[in-house]
Design a protein around this motif. Structure first.
Motif, PDB file in Angstrom:
ATOM      1  N   GLY A  74       0.922  -0.962  -0.039  1.00 45.15           N
ATOM      2  CA  GLY A  74       0.058  -0.005  -0.126  1.00 45.15           C
ATOM      3  C   GLY A  74       0.846   1.121  -0.149  1.00 45.15           C
ATOM      4  O   GLY A  74       2.047   1.135   0.085  1.00 45.15           O
ATOM      5  N   PRO A  75       0.278   2.274  -0.111  1.00 43.45           N
ATOM      6  CA  PRO A  75      -1.022   2.541  -0.461  1.00 43.45           C
ATOM      7  C   PRO A  75      -1.418   2.169  -2.063  1.00 43.45           C
ATOM      8  O   PRO A  75      -0.560   2.457  -2.722  1.00 43.45           O
ATOM      9  N   PHE A  76      -2.592   2.132  -2.200  1.00 45.29           N
ATOM     10  CA  PHE A  76      -3.066   1.909  -3.507  1.00 45.29           C
ATOM     11  C   PHE A  76      -4.070   2.776  -4.062  1.00 45.29           C
ATOM     12  O   PHE A  76      -4.735   3.776  -3.401  1.00 45.29           O
ATOM     13  N   ASP A  77      -3.580   2.852  -5.586  1.00 43.08           N
ATOM     14  CA  ASP A  77      -4.508   3.979  -6.242  1.00 43.08           C
ATOM     15  C   ASP A  77      -5.895   3.784  -6.212  1.00 43.08           C
ATOM     16  O   ASP A  77      -6.699   4.497  -6.451  1.00 43.08           O
ATOM     17  N   ALA A  78      -6.113   2.477  -6.212  1.00 45.81           N
ATOM     18  CA  ALA A  78      -7.720   1.968  -6.264  1.00 45.81           C
ATOM     19  C   ALA A  78      -7.892   0.584  -5.721  1.00 45.81           C
ATOM     20  O   ALA A  78      -6.841  -0.074  -5.462  1.00 45.81           O
ATOM     21  N   ILE A  79      -9.139   0.372  -4.894  1.00 42.81           N
ATOM     22  CA  ILE A  79      -9.483  -0.801  -4.188  1.00 42.81           C
ATOM     23  C   ILE A  79     -10.607  -1.176  -4.955  1.00 42.81           C
ATOM     24  O   ILE A  79     -11.797  -0.650  -4.906  1.00 42.81           O
ATOM     25  N   VAL A  80     -10.706  -2.453  -5.316  1.00 43.54           N
ATOM     26  CA  VAL A  80     -11.733  -2.997  -5.957  1.00 43.54           C
ATOM     27  C   VAL A  80     -12.326  -4.169  -5.066  1.00 43.54           C
ATOM     28  O   VAL A  80     -11.286  -5.122  -4.900  1.00 43.54           O
ATOM     29  N   VAL A  81     -13.403  -3.900  -4.361  1.00 47.60           N
ATOM     30  CA  VAL A  81     -13.604  -5.183  -3.397  1.00 47.60           C
ATOM     31  C   VAL A  81     -14.913  -5.804  -4.527  1.00 47.60           C
ATOM     32  O   VAL A  81     -15.928  -5.029  -4.655  1.00 47.60           O
ATOM     33  N   THR A  82     -14.612  -7.178  -4.637  1.00 49.88           N
ATOM     34  CA  THR A  82     -15.628  -7.856  -5.516  1.00 49.88           C
ATOM     35  C   THR A  82     -16.827  -8.558  -4.645  1.00 49.88           C
ATOM     36  O   THR A  82     -17.812  -8.832  -5.207  1.00 49.88           O
ATOM     37  N   ALA A  83     -16.537  -8.597  -3.413  1.00 52.10           N
ATOM     38  CA  ALA A  83     -17.652  -9.314  -2.543  1.00 52.10           C
ATOM     39  C   ALA A  83     -18.071  -8.297  -1.652  1.00 52.10           C
ATOM     40  O   ALA A  83     -17.433  -7.863  -0.946  1.00 52.10           O
ATOM     41  N   ALA A  84     -19.302  -8.338  -1.497  1.00 51.44           N
ATOM     42  CA  ALA A  84     -20.054  -7.293  -0.656  1.00 51.44           C
ATOM     43  C   ALA A  84     -19.967  -7.933   0.812  1.00 51.44           C
ATOM     44  O   ALA A  84     -19.803  -8.661   1.050  1.00 51.44           O
ATOM     45  N   ALA A  85     -19.975  -6.854   1.432  1.00 49.97           N
ATOM     46  CA  ALA A  85     -19.588  -6.747   3.074  1.00 49.97           C
ATOM     47  C   ALA A  85     -20.445  -5.886   3.723  1.00 49.97           C
ATOM     48  O   ALA A  85     -20.695  -4.938   3.423  1.00 49.97           O
TER      49      ALA A  85
END
Lengths: 231, 804
Positions: free
Chosen positions: A164-175
């Motif tokens: 990290g840090p990341f320019d973008a984070i993609v969460v594919t599973a809903a939480a």
């Protein structure tokens, strides 16, 4: 000059042929992009190109391969699904990916979203909690030559602080909550996108943006439901 | 001409035969209840409903089969009857195991994406249809053979059914759901043995094979494979996840699961930076029920403080808190963590409370033994009617689930979510008391709007002046919490809410003096109509929004207590256009499955009702009266039973007790009526008297039952049981007469049509279960009762069409 153009076209066609030979069903991918993705308003050229390139049929179980380019999510085992093509494209477009981006994905699943991102950005780090899915995705991405994707089998809650840090984070599973470590690992000005909704329904998305160290959310409805009232 | 049922020349029904019919009937009802639980575990409640409804077609199909092969079957009655009992036993023992084999195993979620699941569904139907078919054929054959003593046989049938229902509920507390079918299969085996004829070597062999099938299923119970899309299945994939406690009960199979990565913090603020606690979770029939939350320690913050659920505690510090529907105790722990002096938790699931108080006490640090906590096991509505106290805060359980619930609760009655329930809670608030409810945001927006509509209607009824002075709502990225206050919110309270929103990055959605810009400061919501709709619901003209909105957001009432039912049929095509045809089923799965079920069984029933007419003739002696007479009984009886169960849930405060009491009461009293019917002599044309009497009584019940139950709900349990008996017995007794009386009449005048009449009754009974649900959802319970009366009126009228 004329011969150069001819040569260029010949090389281009040859490349297309190789590409078709490597990843068949190009026509279906083109059709998928024009009918399902462009038609719904996704315009980002890099995203569209990636969607045309990644062989979605290689990311679904063999018994689902014939339906790989359908306008719907598909089961991939372990109670998980590969998202509808349009949702993958929308999630990719919404983080406005750039070539130099470092992206974290939580929930590798089949590895399809990671592959689409890997076509555009510099580096993709992806975490899968289900060991079997993570193992399958690792070997699939390796076979397809995605050397800029790193897969880790772990609890996505902690993110991947070493990178990290990341320019973008993609969460594919809903939480039902957004893990604080993920917000922490999101770069200033970065975007995090999360799907909301049952996997078999058209999903809505939530975008979290970090500005001045503070996270704010935006609900996005990729498919236009409104107006819900009849006049 | 006078007909005395006694006078017909028939073989005498012996004691062993009556015992066998009783055992078989008990087994069939108990098996049906056991299957409800098995299917609720491997799939969902509405799937259980669908498969069992189709399987119950076995009753009607048995009548059809009997019509077609009556001569062959009756000639071999003594051999066929025990053989059918043994086949039923084997079918019951093996069906669940067979349905769980890989090539057969069905998943509702895959039905719309994988064609093979269509075939799997058909095989599943067939597997469960068979034991019901053979069992029903045995009963039907006996009716035909002993038509002159139908009263006794029907008595035995009803008494057995009533006993079977109670037996299943008792056994569910002792055995796991996958163990139940084999256990219940012993009953039809015994039934067959009781009537086993001598000097026949084939039947003992069949009995032995059945016994082997039962033994195999008993000592090696089938492994249940829950859908991979169920909450429990997904959770068990987490690292080191384990089920550490399991308890079977009529409330469902409760399983406690822990994993080092299982965390819980619903709707947590984006500003929260601390650790998210790990929580074991309780699942009921594989569905997420709630986290096991430990007793709060002094000064330790709780994650709910960083969610919109903290809103009521920000407004005022409550001395007394009531938690109706306490579940696994999360809201209880929150109230104690916020230093409430007295917390009263009311939870109808007694087994859950016992688990949390005893077996899981070490897991929740004896939360349920906290000195400031009072726990009651009762339906919250029932409890409130008996409780005279006033509370500073009432916290309702959370509504909806993260990302929506795929419409799985659409046909579940939720009496705690009706306008009357909210009014009752308002009446139990102290002068400055608060009522709070948190809801997951869904899209298309349904739950928050229906919730607000309910609160707005109560406020309009209970307050004078501006109702918006009494309500506040705060929205996070995923949840919205509504709070209504009995007195108007003060300026100081409004300021505290604003400060809380600022600290947590939440946005006020409803607040006195709210500026439009404040609504989307931290969490933007792309659908701007949402706020417009909120304002519309708080205005006197909310009715126009009810009419124009694509979903049903009109508040649920005690008459139609289906809070999670949003579908408006006229908007279905538009919905399919918006969301895609594949998504629509998941938006309203629960309700659409009922409609799908009704269509399936109606089509099959129609075919199987008509089929025997090719053999017995379309005109011979008139057939219409049989369809109307027995169809009317089937419809009337099932509608009435369903409505009575619903009405008595609130009365007894416990759904299991209500179901057991109503089923047993109705079946036993009908059995008595049936037994008594043998002593009656009917003139054919006077056959209509009893159904007319029933129809009249049901009409009285449609108007008087609710007020009677509400006026007497506070009485001691023993008196309530007597009252139930007093209300049900006379009606049930009368309802036991038309069927045996009618069947005897058919046997006398149109002998060949006897099994067909039985089939008609069976088909209409099954159709009525699905139809009654749809009528209750669309029109309400009173209409369902009036239709029950209409069913009996049709029965009475049908007699006039008979050609005796």
């Amino acid at each position: 000059m004329f011969y150069r153009i001819i040569l260029f076209i010949a090389v281009f066609l040859l490349k297309c042929e190789i590409s078709n030979a490597q990843y068949p069903r190009q026509d279906e991918r083109n059709q998928m992009v024009s009918a399902q993705i462009e038609a719904r308003g996704v315009t980002d050229a890099a995203t569209l190109k990636a969607m045309r390139t990644v062989p979605r049929h290689l990311f679904v179980p063999s018994n689902e391969a014939s339906r790989a380019y359908y306008d719907s999510p598909l089961p991939i085992g372990y109670g998980q699904t590969i998202s509808q093509p349009y949702i993958v494209a929308y999630m990719t477009e919404v983080i406005q990916p750039k070539e130099n981006f470092k992206v974290l994905e939580i929930g590798t699943g089949s590895g399809y979203q990671a592959a689409v991102l890997a076509e555009i950005v510099d580096k993709v780090y992806t975490i899968e909690i289900v060991k079997e899915l993570g193992g399958q995705a690792t070997s699939r991405l390796k076979t397809l030559g995605y050397s800029n994707v790193e897969v880790k089998i772990a609890d996505g809650y902690h993110g991947w602080p070493e990178h990290g840090p990341f320019d973008a984070i993609v969460v594919t599973a809903a939480a039902e909550f957004i893990p604080p470590p993920l917000i922490e690992q999101l770069a200033e000005g970065g975007k995090m996108v999360i799907p909301v909704g049952s996997p078999f329904m058209v999903q809505t998305l939530m975008l979290v943006e970090k500005k001045n160290g503070k996270a704010r959310s935006r609900s996005l409805f990729p498919v236009r439901f409104v107006p819900f009232t009849r006049q | 001409m006078r007909l005395s049922i006694k006078n017909q020349i028939q073989p005498t029904a012996s004691g062993p035969l009556l015992t066998a019919i009783g055992l078989l009937s008990a087994a069939i009802i108990a098996f049906q209840l056991a299957l409800m639980q098995v299917f609720s575990i491997v799939q969902w409640y509405h799937f259980a409903y669908m498969v069992i409804s189709v399987a119950l077609l076995g009753f009607g199909a048995a009548g059809t089969f009997l019509s077609l092969f009556q001569n062959w079957l009756t000639a071999r009655y003594r051999q066929v009857l025990p053989a059918l009992c043994f086949l039923t036993a084997a079918g019951m023992a093996l069906a669940v195991g067979a349905s769980q084999l890989e090539p057969v195993r069905f998943d509702l979620f895959l039905l719309f994406s994988d064609a093979s699941h269509g075939w799997r569904l058909l095989v599943t139907y067939l597997l469960f249809f068979l034991p019901f078919f053979t069992g029903a054929l045995a009963i039907g054959l006996t009716f035909v053979m002993y038509a002159g003593q139908i009263g006794k046989i029907y008595f035995s049938n009803l008494l057995g059914s009533g006993t079977g229902g109670v037996l299943a509920l008792v056994l569910m507390g002792w055995f796991l759901p996958n163990e139940m079918p084999a256990l219940l299969a012993v009953l039809p085996l015994l039934a067959g043995l009781v009537i086993l004829p001598k000097k026949n070597w084939k039947l003992p062999l069949l009995a032995s094979l059945s016994a082997v099938a039962i033994a195999v299923a008993m000592f090696s119970p089938p492994r249940l494979h829950p859908s991979e899309f169920k909450d429990l299945s997904k959770t068990l994939l987490l690292p080191d996840a384990e089920i550490f406690t399991e308890k079977s009960s009529p409330y469902g199979l409760m399983q406690a699961v822990r994993s080092p990565v299982l965390r819980h913090a619903p709707g947590l603020s984006l500003n929260y930076t601390g650790p998210v606690p790990m929580r074991p979770v309780i699942f009921n029939n594989g569905n997420w029920d709630g986290p096991i939350v430990p007793k709060p320690r002094d000064g330790e913050p709780m994650e709910l403080n960083y969610s919109t659920a903290a809103l009521p505690y920000v407004i005022r510090q409550p001395a007394s808190v009531l938690i109706p529907g306490a579940g696994t105790g999360e809201a209880v722990a929150h109230a104690l963590a916020r230093n409430a002096g007295k917390v009263v938790a009311v939870e109808p699931n007694a087994v859950l409370v016992s688990l949390l108080s005893d077996e899981l006490a070490a897991e929740n640090d004896s939360l349920f033994h906290h000195p400031s906590l009072e726990v009651h096991c009762l339906e919250p509505r029932t409890w409130l009617m008996e409780d005279p106290r006033r509370y500073d805060l009432i916290v309702l359980p959370g509504v909806g689930s993260f990302g929506g619930s795929s419409g799985v609760n659409a046909i579940r009655e939720q009496f705690a979510m009706t306008r009357e329930a909210f009014t009752g809670m308002w009446n139990h608030l102290a002068p400055d008391g608060l009522l709070a409810v948190t809801c997951w945001m869904d899209y298309p927006v349904r739950n928050p709007l229906k919730l607000l509509a309910t609160l707005a209607e109560v406020l309009e009824q209970k307050t004078t002046g501006d109702l918006t002075a009494h309500i506040a709502a705060v929205r996070s990225w995923g949840t919205i919490t509504f709070v209504v206050k009995k007195s108007p919110l003060t300026a100081e309270e409004v300021e505290r809410i604003r400060k809380f929103c600022e600290e947590m990055s939440f946005d006020p959605a409803i607040l006195p003096g709210l500026q439009p810009a404040e609504r989307q400061q931290f969490n933007q919501f792309q659908d701007s109509l949402f706020f417009k709709n909120i304002d519309a619901l708080l205005s006197p003209d909310r009715d126009s929004l009810y009419r124009s909105y694509a979903f049903n957001i009109r508040p649920a009432t005690d008459q139609r207590p289906f809070f999670s039912q949003f579908l408006r049929w006229k908007n279905l095509p538009q919905l399919a256009e918006w969301t895609g045809s594949q998504s629509v089923p998941f938006l309203e799965l629960g309700y659409l499955v009922v409609v799908f079920t009704l269509v399936q069984i109606a089509v099959v029933a129609l075919v199987l009702i008509i089929l025997p007419l090719f053999k017995i003739g379309f005109r011979n002696g008139g057939r219409w009266w049989v369809v109307l007479y027995f169809g009317g009984i089937g419809l009337g009886y099932m509608f009435l039973e369903m409505v009575f169960i619903q009405q008595f849930i609130l009365f007894f405060g416990n759904p299991i007790h209500a179901t057991a009491a109503v089923i047993t009461g109705l079946l036993v009293s009908s059995g008595a009526g049936s037994y008594f019917s043998e002593r009656l002599s009917f003139q054919p044309k006077k056959l209509m008297t009893v159904p007319l009497l029933i129809a009249g009584l049901v009409v009285v019940f449609a108007f008087a039952l609710s007020p009677i139950l509400q006026a007497t709900i506070g009485l001691p349990m023993a008196v309530k049981i007597l009252l139930l008996a007093g209300l049900i017995f006379p009606l049930g007794f009368l309802m036991g007469i038309p069927f045996p009386a009618g069947l005897s009449m058919v046997a006398k005048h149109q002998q060949k049509a006897t099994p067909w009449a039985w089939a008609v009754n069976g088909f209409f009974s099954v159709i009525s279960t699905a139809l009654a649900t749809i009528v209750a959802v669309e029109m309400g319970f009173s209409w369902a009762l009036l239709l029950a009366a209409a069913g009996y009126a049709v029965t009475a009228g049908a007699v006039r069409l008979a050609r005796f």
